[in-house]
Design a protein around this motif. Structure first.
Motif, mmCIF file in Angstrom:
data_model
loop_
_atom_site.group_PDB
_atom_site.id
_atom_site.type_symbol
_atom_site.label_atom_id
_atom_site.label_comp_id
_atom_site.label_asym_id
_atom_site.label_seq_id
_atom_site.Cartn_x
_atom_site.Cartn_y
_atom_site.Cartn_z
ATOM 1 N N ASP A 173 -5.698 5.565 5.371
ATOM 2 C CA ASP A 173 -4.723 4.470 5.390
ATOM 3 C C ASP A 173 -5.000 3.508 6.534
ATOM 4 N N PHE A 188 -6.900 11.513 -5.077
ATOM 5 C CA PHE A 188 -7.246 11.345 -3.664
ATOM 6 C C PHE A 188 -6.402 12.266 -2.796
ATOM 7 N N TYR A 226 1.240 7.581 -5.348
ATOM 8 C CA TYR A 226 1.085 7.942 -3.937
ATOM 9 C C TYR A 226 2.228 8.868 -3.571
ATOM 10 N N TYR A 233 -12.954 6.358 1.414
ATOM 11 C CA TYR A 233 -12.465 5.007 1.117
ATOM 12 C C TYR A 233 -11.754 4.443 2.340
ATOM 13 N N VAL A 242 -9.382 1.111 -5.350
ATOM 14 C CA VAL A 242 -8.027 1.479 -5.746
ATOM 15 C C VAL A 242 -7.170 0.246 -5.528
ATOM 16 N N THR A 273 -9.385 1.068 3.865
ATOM 17 C CA THR A 273 -8.264 0.284 3.332
ATOM 18 C C THR A 273 -8.310 -1.135 3.891
ATOM 19 N N LYS A 306 -9.452 1.014 -0.747
ATOM 20 C CA LYS A 306 -8.099 0.870 -1.285
ATOM 21 C C LYS A 306 -7.620 -0.497 -0.833
ATOM 22 N N SER A 361 -8.947 8.924 1.097
ATOM 23 C CA SER A 361 -8.606 7.536 1.413
ATOM 24 C C SER A 361 -7.908 7.498 2.766
ATOM 25 N N ILE A 400 -4.878 11.589 0.980
ATOM 26 C CA ILE A 400 -4.665 10.458 1.878
ATOM 27 C C ILE A 400 -4.492 10.984 3.297
ATOM 28 N N SER A 437 0.862 -1.144 0.000
ATOM 29 C CA SER A 437 0.000 0.000 0.000
ATOM 30 C C SER A 437 0.901 1.195 0.000
ATOM 31 N N THR A 444 -13.592 5.449 10.165
ATOM 32 C CA THR A 444 -13.694 5.522 8.701
ATOM 33 C C THR A 444 -15.093 5.141 8.230
#
Length: 500
Positions: free
Chosen positions: A280, A190, A449, A311, A395, A313, A342, A278, A192, A32, A294
């Motif tokens: 993490d 995105f 990223y 999003y 993703v 993860t 993701k 997104s 992050i 990731s 989230t």
């Protein structure tokens, strides 16, 4: 098209979703963004196929045309990239870097300037997008205009300790969203964020403990808990919480509410900018709380079926990843909430295994890289089939060549439009350029990223990721090989004339 729920028994049998790969695993192991890879394996460029359904005899990604692959890179940049990637594969580099960051070397002004200056003009410029949001946005605009790659803007912050720092970090994330607004449409895919940057890790551990205990004992009341998708599966690790935890104190409840408000404020800014967020994934010790926050935000802000804003993860190296993904998707479908994920392999292999072992439990991570590959490909195939049926977004964050080929072929065979923003591939900025360019040339949406921030903050951030899993930088073998091949072609063309 109506959504179809898939039974857990079928989903957990990966053969329902993805064919057996008839080639050995790739060396370009997956991460990731800033989540580092497992130990690399021998590279193979064989094209994967599926065991059932339509198959393709030709690869969707062409890595043989190096001229086409690197057409957007100048010779100077190609040479610098090749040299930096070679230096980064030298394992002592990570050890030296960690020693420098932990030692008193940087306390001496002259030495500090020399060290940071050297880093800034080598590894930092290669792997990072800039020192502030303005530089990061300039880099995102550049790679969009020159290479057709999108940017995932990552303000490299984590591990806050108090509300004041969390508030400052939130402002940094909001400035990132605001900075992306003037950029060309679609150039940034995105923003992050890490929850540990807006909520203290101690509080996240406390909340995770309480959520685990409630999963074990549904009568265990959590007055602060909001509506949320399922966070655990029966196969999830629970050894972090061996005793009934104390309830949150009034101050802890207040701090949790402040953290949720920070996340909601960031989500609202993303809605206004039409720019997805997104979140993490992190350690399993705090991941339940991260998922809770989230998913709460997704329920609040994911209103557009074709454009999820929040999003989560999924880390495919975890043994419970498939089951948790299915439970979350089923709950989202039942509630009518569009959901985006993701999908990564995972970052914290060493620390997760060490913690479990110290407590006398099996590692929550798959026992082999092959199992992790199978889990990633199976989860990805499941999500692609949902998207083909009109549900969700994904993703596919991978540095793994075989996964890239397999899933590009899967998307094509399912009839998913390559311009569809609900399916994107992603790689780290400065890594896996050949895979990024190959997917781009095949017509897919591809993002990089892009971590940014002052060098003294970003380098420790990156070094911690590198120390966690040292396989990442050695996955650049294919990139370095193809870059050398293109450099030789350009030198030959310059010397002999024409187009060699």
């Amino acid at each position: 098209m109506a959504n179809r729920l898939v039974s857990p028994s079928k989903f957990l049998n990966l053969r329902c979703f993805v064919r057996t790969l008839h080639s050995s695993p790739s060396s370009i192991t997956d991460v990731s963004p800033l989540n580092l890879a497992e130990k690399p394996e021998e590279t193979t460029l064989l094209s994967p196929t599926f065991a059932t359904g339509a198959t393709s005899s030709t690869s969707t990604i062409d890595l043989h045309d190096v001229k086409g692959l690197f057409s957007s890179m100048s010779t100077a940049k190609l040479l610098r990239s090749s040299v930096n990637l070679h230096l980064a594969t030298l394992e002592p580099m990570v050890d030296v870097g960690m020693w420098v960051m932990k030692s008193r070397v940087l306390e001496t002004a002259v030495l500090r300037e020399i060290v940071l200056g050297t880093i800034r003009h080598t590894f930092y410029e290669h792997f990072c997008a800039g020192q502030d949001v303005e530089e990061a946005c300039w880099t995102a605009r550049t790679i969009w205009n020159s290479a057709g790659l999108r940017g995932m803007l990552v303000y490299a912050l984590e591990h806050t300790t108090d509300n004041a720092t969390s508030d400052r970090n939130l402002e940094g994330f909001i400035r990132t969203v605001e900075g992306a607004k003037p950029l060309p449409p679609s150039s940034v895919s995105f923003v992050i964020a890490k929850i540990t940057a807006i909520c203290s890790i101690d509080l996240l551990k406390r909340v995770s403990d309480l959520l685990r205990w409630q999963h074990r004992d549904p009568s265990f009341h959590l007055p602060w808990r909001q509506n949320c998708f399922p966070i655990f599966a029966d196969s999830s690790p629970f050894y972090h919480t061996l005793e009934r935890p104390d309830p949150l104190t009034p101050q802890e409840e207040k701090d949790l509410q402040l953290a949720l408000q920070r996340l909601f404020k960031l989500c609202q800014k993303c809605v206004e900018a039409n720019l997805p967020l997104s979140v993490d994934a992190e350690y399993t010790s705090v991941q339940p709380a991260i998922d809770y926050l989230t998913y709460s935000a997704a329920i609040q802000y994911n209103k557009d079926k074709n454009n999820p804003i929040v999003y989560g993860t999924i880390q495919a190296y975890l043994k419970d990843a498939k089951e948790r993904l299915l439970l979350a998707v089923q709950a989202a479908d039942k509630m009518g909430v569009p959901i985006g994920f993701k999908l990564v392999r995972g970052a914290y292999l060493s620390s997760e295994s060490q913690l479990a072992s110290s407590l006398g439990y099996d590692s929550p991570v798959h026992n082999s890289i092959e199992e992790t590959h199978a889990c990633f490909n199976g989860c990805a195939s499941f999500l692609l089939e949902r998207i083909a049926g009109g549900s969700g977004a994904v993703v596919l964050a991978t540095h793994n060549l075989e996964s890239g080929k397999l899933l590009a072929t899967k998307a094509r065979d399912l009839g998913i439009s390559k311009e569809d923003h609900k399916v994107q591939f992603a790689q780290l900025y400065g890594m896996s350029e050949s895979l990024s360019f190959g997917l781009r040339n095949a017509g897919f949406q591809v993002s990089k990223y892009m971590a940014f921030g002052p060098v003294e903050k970003v380098m420790p951030y990156l070094l911690r990721r590198a120390e966690e899993n040292r396989g990442l930088l050695s996955t650049s073998t294919l990139d370095r090989h193809l870059m050398r091949k293109e450099l030789k072609r350009r030198i030959k063309a310059a010397v002999l004339g024409g187009d060699s």
